[in-house]
Scaffold this motif. Structure first.
Motif, PDB file in Angstrom:
ATOM      1  N   PHE A 193       0.841  -1.203   0.000  1.00 43.04           N
ATOM      2  CA  PHE A 193       0.000   0.000   0.000  1.00 43.04           C
ATOM      3  C   PHE A 193       0.875   1.252   0.000  1.00 43.04           C
ATOM      4  O   PHE A 193       1.897   1.313   0.696  1.00 43.04           O
ATOM      5  CB  PHE A 193      -0.888   0.028   1.247  1.00 43.04           C
ATOM      6  N   GLY A 194       0.433   2.265  -0.743  1.00 41.60           N
ATOM      7  CA  GLY A 194       1.045   3.577  -0.667  1.00 41.60           C
ATOM      8  C   GLY A 194       0.360   4.412   0.397  1.00 41.60           C
ATOM      9  O   GLY A 194      -0.774   4.127   0.809  1.00 41.60           O
ATOM     10  N   ARG A 195       1.039   5.470   0.829  1.00 40.61           N
ATOM     11  CA  ARG A 195       0.475   6.313   1.896  1.00 40.61           C
ATOM     12  C   ARG A 195      -0.833   6.971   1.474  1.00 40.61           C
ATOM     13  O   ARG A 195      -1.756   7.112   2.279  1.00 40.61           O
ATOM     14  CB  ARG A 195       1.503   7.367   2.310  1.00 40.61           C
ATOM     15  N   ALA A 196      -0.923   7.383   0.219  1.00 39.46           N
ATOM     16  CA  ALA A 196      -2.145   8.047  -0.256  1.00 39.46           C
ATOM     17  C   ALA A 196      -3.350   7.106  -0.183  1.00 39.46           C
ATOM     18  O   ALA A 196      -4.449   7.509   0.224  1.00 39.46           O
ATOM     19  CB  ALA A 196      -1.946   8.542  -1.687  1.00 39.46           C
ATOM     20  N   THR A 197      -3.125   5.839  -0.550  1.00 37.69           N
ATOM     21  CA  THR A 197      -4.224   4.864  -0.496  1.00 37.69           C
ATOM     22  C   THR A 197      -4.608   4.567   0.948  1.00 37.69           C
ATOM     23  O   THR A 197      -5.802   4.427   1.263  1.00 37.69           O
ATOM     24  CB  THR A 197      -3.824   3.565  -1.212  1.00 37.69           C
ATOM     25  N   LEU A 198      -3.618   4.491   1.827  1.00 42.60           N
ATOM     26  CA  LEU A 198      -3.915   4.272   3.246  1.00 42.60           C
ATOM     27  C   LEU A 198      -4.750   5.418   3.798  1.00 42.60           C
ATOM     28  O   LEU A 198      -5.720   5.191   4.541  1.00 42.60           O
ATOM     29  CB  LEU A 198      -2.623   4.116   4.051  1.00 42.60           C
ATOM     30  N   ASN A 199      -4.385   6.636   3.466  1.00 43.95           N
ATOM     31  CA  ASN A 199      -5.175   7.793   3.906  1.00 43.95           C
ATOM     32  C   ASN A 199      -6.597   7.718   3.375  1.00 43.95           C
ATOM     33  O   ASN A 199      -7.562   8.080   4.067  1.00 43.95           O
ATOM     34  CB  ASN A 199      -4.521   9.094   3.445  1.00 43.95           C
ATOM     35  N   LEU A 200      -6.730   7.242   2.132  1.00 43.79           N
ATOM     36  CA  LEU A 200      -8.046   7.146   1.497  1.00 43.79           C
ATOM     37  C   LEU A 200      -8.983   6.229   2.275  1.00 43.79           C
ATOM     38  O   LEU A 200     -10.196   6.483   2.352  1.00 43.79           O
ATOM     39  CB  LEU A 200      -7.878   6.627   0.070  1.00 43.79           C
ATOM     40  N   ILE A 201      -8.428   5.155   2.851  1.00 44.84           N
ATOM     41  CA  ILE A 201      -9.275   4.202   3.585  1.00 44.84           C
ATOM     42  C   ILE A 201      -9.210   4.411   5.102  1.00 44.84           C
ATOM     43  O   ILE A 201      -9.666   3.569   5.874  1.00 44.84           O
ATOM     44  CB  ILE A 201      -8.914   2.737   3.236  1.00 44.84           C
ATOM     45  N   GLY A 202      -8.637   5.555   5.518  1.00 40.75           N
ATOM     46  CA  GLY A 202      -8.719   5.942   6.920  1.00 40.75           C
ATOM     47  C   GLY A 202      -7.540   5.572   7.805  1.00 40.75           C
ATOM     48  O   GLY A 202      -7.629   5.686   9.029  1.00 40.75           O
ATOM     49  N   ILE A 203      -6.422   5.160   7.226  1.00 41.02           N
ATOM     50  CA  ILE A 203      -5.236   4.814   8.023  1.00 41.02           C
ATOM     51  C   ILE A 203      -4.213   5.934   7.881  1.00 41.02           C
ATOM     52  O   ILE A 203      -3.670   6.166   6.792  1.00 41.02           O
ATOM     53  CB  ILE A 203      -4.626   3.476   7.563  1.00 41.02           C
ATOM     54  N   LYS A 204      -3.953   6.616   8.982  1.00 39.96           N
ATOM     55  CA  LYS A 204      -3.051   7.764   8.962  1.00 39.96           C
ATOM     56  C   LYS A 204      -1.636   7.416   9.447  1.00 39.96           C
ATOM     57  O   LYS A 204      -0.680   8.107   9.083  1.00 39.96           O
ATOM     58  CB  LYS A 204      -3.611   8.876   9.858  1.00 39.96           C
ATOM     59  N   ASP A 205      -1.533   6.392  10.241  1.00 39.83           N
ATOM     60  CA  ASP A 205      -0.237   6.035  10.850  1.00 39.83           C
ATOM     61  C   ASP A 205       0.403   4.891  10.055  1.00 39.83           C
ATOM     62  O   ASP A 205       0.083   3.718  10.258  1.00 39.83           O
ATOM     63  CB  ASP A 205      -0.454   5.622  12.307  1.00 39.83           C
ATOM     64  N   SER A 206       1.314   5.223   9.144  1.00 36.42           N
ATOM     65  CA  SER A 206       1.930   4.203   8.286  1.00 36.42           C
ATOM     66  C   SER A 206       2.857   3.283   9.085  1.00 36.42           C
ATOM     67  O   SER A 206       3.021   2.116   8.737  1.00 36.42           O
ATOM     68  CB  SER A 206       2.700   4.859   7.145  1.00 36.42           C
ATOM     69  N   LYS A 207       3.466   3.795  10.144  1.00 32.13           N
ATOM     70  CA  LYS A 207       4.346   2.963  10.975  1.00 32.13           C
ATOM     71  C   LYS A 207       3.527   1.895  11.699  1.00 32.13           C
ATOM     72  O   LYS A 207       3.926   0.724  11.769  1.00 32.13           O
ATOM     73  CB  LYS A 207       5.098   3.820  11.987  1.00 32.13           C
ATOM     74  N   LEU A 208       2.395   2.303  12.228  1.00 33.61           N
ATOM     75  CA  LEU A 208       1.495   1.348  12.874  1.00 33.61           C
ATOM     76  C   LEU A 208       1.033   0.301  11.861  1.00 33.61           C
ATOM     77  O   LEU A 208       1.001  -0.896  12.164  1.00 33.61           O
ATOM     78  CB  LEU A 208       0.281   2.079  13.448  1.00 33.61           C
ATOM     79  N   PHE A 209       0.684   0.753  10.671  1.00 34.98           N
ATOM     80  CA  PHE A 209       0.228  -0.147   9.612  1.00 34.98           C
ATOM     81  C   PHE A 209       1.295  -1.189   9.285  1.00 34.98           C
ATOM     82  O   PHE A 209       1.008  -2.389   9.190  1.00 34.98           O
ATOM     83  CB  PHE A 209      -0.109   0.671   8.363  1.00 34.98           C
ATOM     84  N   LEU A 210       2.530  -0.754   9.111  1.00 37.60           N
ATOM     85  CA  LEU A 210       3.607  -1.643   8.701  1.00 37.60           C
ATOM     86  C   LEU A 210       3.903  -2.713   9.752  1.00 37.60           C
ATOM     87  O   LEU A 210       4.320  -3.822   9.409  1.00 37.60           O
ATOM     88  CB  LEU A 210       4.876  -0.841   8.409  1.00 37.60           C
ATOM     89  N   ASN A 211       3.653  -2.406  10.997  1.00 35.38           N
ATOM     90  CA  ASN A 211       3.978  -3.338  12.074  1.00 35.38           C
ATOM     91  C   ASN A 211       2.768  -4.081  12.625  1.00 35.38           C
ATOM     92  O   ASN A 211       2.854  -4.680  13.699  1.00 35.38           O
ATOM     93  CB  ASN A 211       4.694  -2.591  13.211  1.00 35.38           C
ATOM     94  N   ASN A 212       1.671  -4.050  11.860  1.00 29.79           N
ATOM     95  CA  ASN A 212       0.442  -4.680  12.326  1.00 29.79           C
ATOM     96  C   ASN A 212      -0.180  -5.539  11.217  1.00 29.79           C
ATOM     97  O   ASN A 212      -0.975  -5.050  10.416  1.00 29.79           O
ATOM     98  CB  ASN A 212      -0.552  -3.600  12.785  1.00 29.79           C
ATOM     99  N   PRO A 213       0.196  -6.839  11.151  1.00 27.25           N
ATOM    100  CA  PRO A 213      -0.340  -7.711  10.097  1.00 27.25           C
ATOM    101  C   PRO A 213      -1.869  -7.762  10.057  1.00 27.25           C
ATOM    102  O   PRO A 213      -2.464  -7.800   8.976  1.00 27.25           O
ATOM    103  CB  PRO A 213       0.260  -9.077  10.446  1.00 27.25           C
TER     104      PRO A 213
END
Length: 218
Positions: free
Chosen positions: A99-119
């Motif tokens: 996932f890119g950061r823009a797509t994560l923001n689109l679906i409501g995920i703002k914290d990319s570090k949290l995303f990367l470390n949370n399967p």
């Protein structure tokens, strides 16, 4: 009678002689007769410390996922990152599904570090984004599924996979241009390739959701 007595004494004497012969020491016996000189002895006896005891190996059996939704998800993940939750590629795309950061923001995920470390969050993000794309592309799915576009057989799962690669807008362009407008990512992977590679999986249970968002406790 005398003959029997002499015979018995002879037998006892012979027995005693055989027993005493067996107790002779190695020093008093000549073993040279049994020498192995000149023989080819092709074997090795390892030292005790060189002996490796093999550990019991647990056999892991992976189920055949076939054309199920799980099969679709895992096949796409393998193509994106070889299933690595914690990878970031040269263009900054993250995780198992890249996932890119823009797509994560689109679906409501703002914290990319949290995303990367949370399967678990990554799995939720993939399902959410797929549901969102299915909403955006539902008319094209209905119109083009089961047809050929510039030699490519179109299915719902192929459309959803291509949307994950390039975004739903680029999939629309490909389909509505008759396959002439072909998006290609930074690694040279095209919408056309994803439409073919991920054709025919069962993604029917993914419901189209307008503006789908991930809800999680950050």
């Amino acid at each position: 009678m005398m003959k029997k007595l002499l015979f018995s004494i002879s037998i006892i004497s012979i027995a005693c002689l055989l027993v005493s012969w067996g107790f002779l020491s190695k020093n008093s016996y000549d073993f040279s007769y049994y020498s192995t000189d000149g023989l080819e002895l092709n074997y090795l006896v390892p030292f005790e410390e060189d002996i490796i005891v093999e550990e019991e190996v647990e056999l892991v059996v992976y189920p055949y996922l076939g054309k199920t939704y799980m099969g679709f998800r895992e096949a796409l993940a393998f193509k994106e990152s070889r299933g690595d939750y914690f990878i970031i590629n040269d263009f900054g795309y993250m995780g198992k599904y890249q996932f890119g950061r823009a797509t994560l923001n689109l679906i409501g995920i703002k914290d990319s570090k949290l995303f990367l470390n949370n399967p678990k969050l990554q799995e939720t993000a993939f399902k959410t984004y797929t549901a969102r794309n299915k909403w955006v592309l539902q008319r094209d799915i209905k119109r083009f599924s089961g047809t050929y576009v510039n030699g490519v057989y179109i299915t719902e799962s192929g459309i959803l996979a291509a949307a994950h690669l390039a975004g739903p807008g680029n999939v629309k362009k490909f389909l509505r241009s008759g396959g002439q407008d072909v998006f290609t990512d930074g690694f040279g992977t095209s919408v056309r390739y994803y439409l073919k590679k991920f054709s025919g999986y069962d993604t029917s249970h993914i419901l189209p959701i307008k503006n789908a968002k991930v809800i999680y406790k950050g």
